[in-house]
Design a protein around this motif. Structure first.
Motif, PDB file in Angstrom:
ATOM      1  N   SER A  56      -5.038   1.338  -7.384  1.00  0.00           N
ATOM      2  CA  SER A  56      -5.829   0.563  -8.900  1.00  0.00           C
ATOM      3  C   SER A  56      -6.656   0.908  -9.656  1.00  0.00           C
ATOM      4  O   SER A  56      -6.635   0.729 -10.998  1.00  0.00           O
ATOM      5  CB  SER A  56      -6.399  -0.986  -7.740  1.00  0.00           C
ATOM      6  N   LYS A  57      -7.548   1.911  -8.419  1.00  0.00           N
ATOM      7  CA  LYS A  57      -8.404   2.598  -9.908  1.00  0.00           C
ATOM      8  C   LYS A  57      -7.551   3.507 -11.314  1.00  0.00           C
ATOM      9  O   LYS A  57      -7.779   3.719 -11.931  1.00  0.00           O
ATOM     10  CB  LYS A  57      -8.717   3.493  -9.039  1.00  0.00           C
ATOM     11  N   ARG A  58      -6.664   4.677 -10.555  1.00  0.00           N
ATOM     12  CA  ARG A  58      -5.997   5.416 -10.837  1.00  0.00           C
ATOM     13  C   ARG A  58      -5.131   4.622 -12.087  1.00  0.00           C
ATOM     14  O   ARG A  58      -4.583   5.041 -13.163  1.00  0.00           O
ATOM     15  CB  ARG A  58      -4.599   5.796  -9.325  1.00  0.00           C
ATOM     16  N   PHE A  59      -4.720   3.025 -11.892  1.00  0.00           N
ATOM     17  CA  PHE A  59      -3.404   3.096 -12.658  1.00  0.00           C
ATOM     18  C   PHE A  59      -4.458   1.594 -13.275  1.00  0.00           C
ATOM     19  O   PHE A  59      -3.941   1.264 -14.239  1.00  0.00           O
ATOM     20  CB  PHE A  59      -2.528   2.208 -11.889  1.00  0.00           C
ATOM     21  N   GLU A  60      -5.737   1.300 -13.710  1.00  0.00           N
ATOM     22  CA  GLU A  60      -6.077   0.488 -14.498  1.00  0.00           C
ATOM     23  C   GLU A  60      -5.840   0.592 -15.817  1.00  0.00           C
ATOM     24  O   GLU A  60      -6.325  -0.566 -15.963  1.00  0.00           O
ATOM     25  CB  GLU A  60      -7.818   1.082 -13.973  1.00  0.00           C
ATOM     26  N   GLU A  61      -6.336   1.675 -16.409  1.00  0.00           N
ATOM     27  CA  GLU A  61      -5.896   2.002 -17.653  1.00  0.00           C
ATOM     28  C   GLU A  61      -4.114   1.775 -18.637  1.00  0.00           C
ATOM     29  O   GLU A  61      -3.708   1.655 -18.999  1.00  0.00           O
ATOM     30  CB  GLU A  61      -6.184   3.218 -18.286  1.00  0.00           C
ATOM     31  N   MET A  62      -3.264   1.757 -17.301  1.00  0.00           N
ATOM     32  CA  MET A  62      -1.761   1.366 -17.167  1.00  0.00           C
ATOM     33  C   MET A  62      -1.282   0.133 -17.533  1.00  0.00           C
ATOM     34  O   MET A  62      -1.747  -0.836 -16.596  1.00  0.00           O
ATOM     35  CB  MET A  62      -1.285   2.632 -16.600  1.00  0.00           C
ATOM     36  N   ASP A  63      -0.468  -0.594 -18.613  1.00  0.00           N
ATOM     37  CA  ASP A  63      -0.167  -1.614 -18.294  1.00  0.00           C
ATOM     38  C   ASP A  63       0.947  -1.633 -17.556  1.00  0.00           C
ATOM     39  O   ASP A  63       2.303  -0.833 -17.278  1.00  0.00           O
ATOM     40  CB  ASP A  63       0.254  -2.384 -20.193  1.00  0.00           C
ATOM     41  N   LYS A  64       1.107  -3.204 -16.909  1.00  0.00           N
ATOM     42  CA  LYS A  64       2.501  -3.153 -15.961  1.00  0.00           C
ATOM     43  C   LYS A  64       2.235  -2.300 -14.415  1.00  0.00           C
ATOM     44  O   LYS A  64       3.199  -2.060 -13.701  1.00  0.00           O
ATOM     45  CB  LYS A  64       3.427  -3.078 -16.122  1.00  0.00           C
ATOM     46  N   VAL A  65       1.687  -0.951 -14.678  1.00  0.00           N
ATOM     47  CA  VAL A  65       1.726  -0.440 -13.142  1.00  0.00           C
ATOM     48  C   VAL A  65       0.378  -0.552 -12.278  1.00  0.00           C
ATOM     49  O   VAL A  65      -0.289  -0.480 -12.838  1.00  0.00           O
ATOM     50  CB  VAL A  65       1.747   1.287 -13.475  1.00  0.00           C
ATOM     51  N   ASN A  66       0.642  -0.879 -10.908  1.00  0.00           N
ATOM     52  CA  ASN A  66      -0.768  -1.604 -10.301  1.00  0.00           C
ATOM     53  C   ASN A  66      -0.386  -0.329  -9.057  1.00  0.00           C
ATOM     54  O   ASN A  66      -1.181  -0.209  -8.375  1.00  0.00           O
ATOM     55  CB  ASN A  66      -0.526  -2.729  -9.741  1.00  0.00           C
ATOM     56  N   TYR A  67       0.868  -0.036  -8.642  1.00  0.00           N
ATOM     57  CA  TYR A  67       0.381   0.825  -7.697  1.00  0.00           C
ATOM     58  C   TYR A  67       1.874   1.299  -7.824  1.00  0.00           C
ATOM     59  O   TYR A  67       2.502   1.853  -8.615  1.00  0.00           O
ATOM     60  CB  TYR A  67       1.142  -0.115  -5.999  1.00  0.00           C
ATOM     61  N   ASN A  68       1.535   3.065  -6.587  1.00  0.00           N
ATOM     62  CA  ASN A  68       2.388   3.871  -6.373  1.00  0.00           C
ATOM     63  C   ASN A  68       4.183   3.796  -6.974  1.00  0.00           C
ATOM     64  O   ASN A  68       4.613   4.460  -8.107  1.00  0.00           O
ATOM     65  CB  ASN A  68       2.823   4.761  -5.576  1.00  0.00           C
ATOM     66  N   ALA A  69       5.555   2.371  -5.934  1.00  0.00           N
ATOM     67  CA  ALA A  69       6.150   2.383  -6.360  1.00  0.00           C
ATOM     68  C   ALA A  69       5.993   2.022  -7.707  1.00  0.00           C
ATOM     69  O   ALA A  69       7.586   2.261  -8.618  1.00  0.00           O
ATOM     70  CB  ALA A  69       6.582   1.383  -5.666  1.00  0.00           C
ATOM     71  N   GLN A  70       5.939   1.275  -8.538  1.00  0.00           N
ATOM     72  CA  GLN A  70       5.649   1.829 -10.219  1.00  0.00           C
ATOM     73  C   GLN A  70       5.985   2.238 -11.043  1.00  0.00           C
ATOM     74  O   GLN A  70       5.729   2.419 -12.279  1.00  0.00           O
ATOM     75  CB  GLN A  70       4.737   0.385 -10.332  1.00  0.00           C
ATOM     76  N   MET A  71       5.444   3.117 -10.421  1.00  0.00           N
ATOM     77  CA  MET A  71       5.398   4.634 -11.520  1.00  0.00           C
ATOM     78  C   MET A  71       6.063   4.959 -12.548  1.00  0.00           C
ATOM     79  O   MET A  71       7.607   4.779 -11.741  1.00  0.00           O
ATOM     80  CB  MET A  71       4.871   5.300 -10.567  1.00  0.00           C
ATOM     81  N   ASN A  72       6.433   5.148 -13.382  1.00  0.00           N
ATOM     82  CA  ASN A  72       7.577   5.954 -13.982  1.00  0.00           C
ATOM     83  C   ASN A  72       7.912   7.872 -14.040  1.00  0.00           C
ATOM     84  O   ASN A  72       6.495   7.719 -13.382  1.00  0.00           O
ATOM     85  CB  ASN A  72       7.912   5.417 -15.231  1.00  0.00           C
ATOM     86  N   THR A  73       8.585   8.357 -14.568  1.00  0.00           N
ATOM     87  CA  THR A  73       8.634   9.560 -14.199  1.00  0.00           C
ATOM     88  C   THR A  73       7.602  10.576 -15.066  1.00  0.00           C
ATOM     89  O   THR A  73       7.250  11.093 -14.527  1.00  0.00           O
ATOM     90  CB  THR A  73       9.800   9.847 -15.024  1.00  0.00           C
ATOM     91  N   LYS A  74       6.716   9.684 -16.353  1.00  0.00           N
ATOM     92  CA  LYS A  74       5.806  10.441 -17.026  1.00  0.00           C
ATOM     93  C   LYS A  74       4.410  10.386 -15.653  1.00  0.00           C
ATOM     94  O   LYS A  74       3.973  11.168 -15.336  1.00  0.00           O
ATOM     95  CB  LYS A  74       4.795   9.846 -18.169  1.00  0.00           C
TER      96      LYS A  74
END
Length: 511
Positions: free
Chosen positions: A423-441
């Motif tokens: 959550s802290k890692r992705f707090e500034e990213m939209d629609k990404v809350n956990y690792n499985a949702q990461m895109n290629t970038k």
């Protein structure tokens, strides 16, 4: 006399306010316009009986009712109460000066009683947004609608209560629902607990990794190995739903009419459809699109038992929702989008006979049977499943152990800690809350490998002939394993463990 009453229509998970205009004129006839379906057209008979049984009458005049916007299709029997009150006010049988400040919805019985409706929560949300004072609806739906604060929600049992309220001869108390108090008070655990599972420590580890990163997982093993037992216990180790997630999930179940009287859902949904399900029932659709099983599993778990028994076309329609985490259903005049961010848990036997390369079982499947069995699951679908794990039968000495296994509570603590890191890692990213949702970038940014890890992964890719998508899956799972260990970097040991969880990529599965 012209009167305006307000109802609401639900499309997808959003509501649209419907203005019901009732006009009384000289003559005889009942004319309902504005694209009503058959259920609404039949309402005249229910309304006439309900009015008569409550001491009123259907006026012997020309009644013209328009449901605006007139180019929007209206469906269902939930407009009965709206039309009935409009007819009573329009014919001056009752006086209701403030009727235009309320949304009124409910299906009438012939005695004037009210039956529950679908979509009460999105209707209440829309009513508050548009500044309505209150919402009249059947008592069975009152707690659901009362989740919305700042709106007077009146749960009523019959037509007479609404009439008495507007005429000032009766009082109704708004339904009070303390959303936060109710949500946190009942945050208990499901009845299924991992402490009931004997042995299977490596499989529990896989389930923990899947829960921590939100990864899709497939369990492969012979009958009786415990695949279904393990899958049913996965929701017990998932982090508790946030209030926002609970509202999203409740909204979908409200639209589908599957919501219980408790109001706000606070347990992650677990959906397990039968393998005879159609593709429309799975992803949603129909003439008037309804959410399917993948949307009903939003923020929870979708369990597909005996995956190869599902029709191939049914499985293929899941491919895009698994990536996009939403499903869009298009019709000629409108498009509906339902959220479908779920964890896919699938199970399957390793062969048609159920036993694969087992020397103790004489029943074997031929290479042709194996090919036909495995071809029911396409490569692209398997690529979208991050973790493939073999489940072996539990030996007797493990089954007969008296010692209790690790409980879901303890596993859930580790999972929650890993999710907090994400959550802290992705707090500034939209629609990404956990690792499985990461895109290629994002994978390239957060899964940086040292030279040793790169070489290990390169060797695995070449030997197993993995696709580019499988490469990304391994990196995502590695990142989750690192998070469970609170490691800032992805190390070779994390890569090595993640590679083990690609069983179906290894040679030997097709006989």
């Amino acid at each position: 006399m012209l009167v305006k009453i307000f109802g609401s229509a639900v499309f997808g998970v959003e509501a649209t306010t419907i203005t019901v205009e009732v006009n009384m004129d000289k003559g005889i006839g009942y004319h309902l316009v504005g694209l009503p379906d058959n259920a609404i057209k039949e309402s005249s008979f229910r309304i006439a009986a309900a009015l008569k049984n409550n001491g009123f009458a259907m006026p012997g005049k020309k009644i013209i009712i328009n449901m605006a916007p007139a180019d929007l299709r209206k469906e269902g029997s939930a407009y009965d109460l709206t039309l009935a009150i409009g007819i009573l006010v329009g014919s001056a049988q009752i006086k209701a000066d403030e009727v235009d400040k309320y949304i009124i919805m409910g299906e009438l019985s012939l005695d004037g009683g009210l039956q529950p409706i679908k979509g009460a929560l999105p209707i209440a949300i829309k009513a508050k947004e548009e500044g309505f004072k209150g919402f009249f609806l059947p008592k069975q739906n009152a707690k659901e609608a009362a989740i919305v604060s700042g709106l007077d929600v009146y749960g009523v049992e019959n037509l007479k209560e609404v009439i008495d309220f507007f005429e000032g001869t009766g009082t109704l108390e708004p339904t009070i629902f303390d959303t936060r108090a109710e949500f946190y008070k009942t945050l208990d655990f499901p009845e299924f607990d991992f402490s009931d599972v004997k042995g299977q420590e490596s499989i529990k580890r896989c389930m923990e990794i899947a829960a921590a990163g939100g990864h899709n997982i497939i369990l492969i093993g012979p009958p009786g190995a415990g695949k279904t037992m393990l899958a049913k216990r996965l929701p017990s180790i998932l982090p508790p739903m946030t209030l926002r997630e609970a509202l999203e999930t409740t909204k979908i179940h409200s639209v589908a009419g599957k919501l219980k009287e408790v109001g706000l859902m606070n347990q992650r949904p677990f959906r397990s459809p039968h393998h005879t399900i159609s593709n429309v029932a799975l992803v949603g659709g129909g003439s008037y699109p309804q959410p399917g099983e993948i949307s009903m599993a939003h923020n929870g778990v979708l369990f597909l038992d005996e995956l190869p028994e599902f029709k191939r076309d049914v499985l293929e329609v899941m491919r895009q929702p698994l990536e996009d985490r939403e499903v869009t259903i298009s019709r000629a005049k409108f498009t509906v989008t339902y959220p479908s961010s779920f964890m896919l848990v699938a199970s399957m036997n390793p062969s048609p006979s159920g036993f694969f390369n087992d020397p103790d079982v004489p029943s074997k499947s031929s290479p042709h049977e194996m090919n036909r069995y495995m071809s029911k699951i396409s490569g692209p679908l398997l690529d979208r499943i991050d973790i493939h794990i073999e489940v072996t039968p539990v030996p007797f000495d493990k089954l007969s152990e008296e010692r209790k296994a690790e409980s879901s509570v303890d596993i859930r603590k580790r999972v929650t800690n890993a999710r907090e890191i994400q959550s802290k890692r992705f707090e500034e990213m939209d629609k990404v809350n956990y690792n499985a949702q990461m895109n290629t970038k994002q994978i390239r940014e957060f899964c940086v490998l040292d030279e040793g890890s790169k070489q290990l992964l390169k060797t695995a890719m070449e030997r197993l002939n993995l696709s580019a998508r499988a490469y990304d899956r391994i990196l995502k799972v590695s990142r989750t394993i690192a998070d469970l260990e609170a490691s800032e970097n992805v190390e070779a040991s994390h890569i090595a463990e993640a590679i083990q969880y690609r069983s179906l990529d290894r040679e030997g599965w097709l006989g």
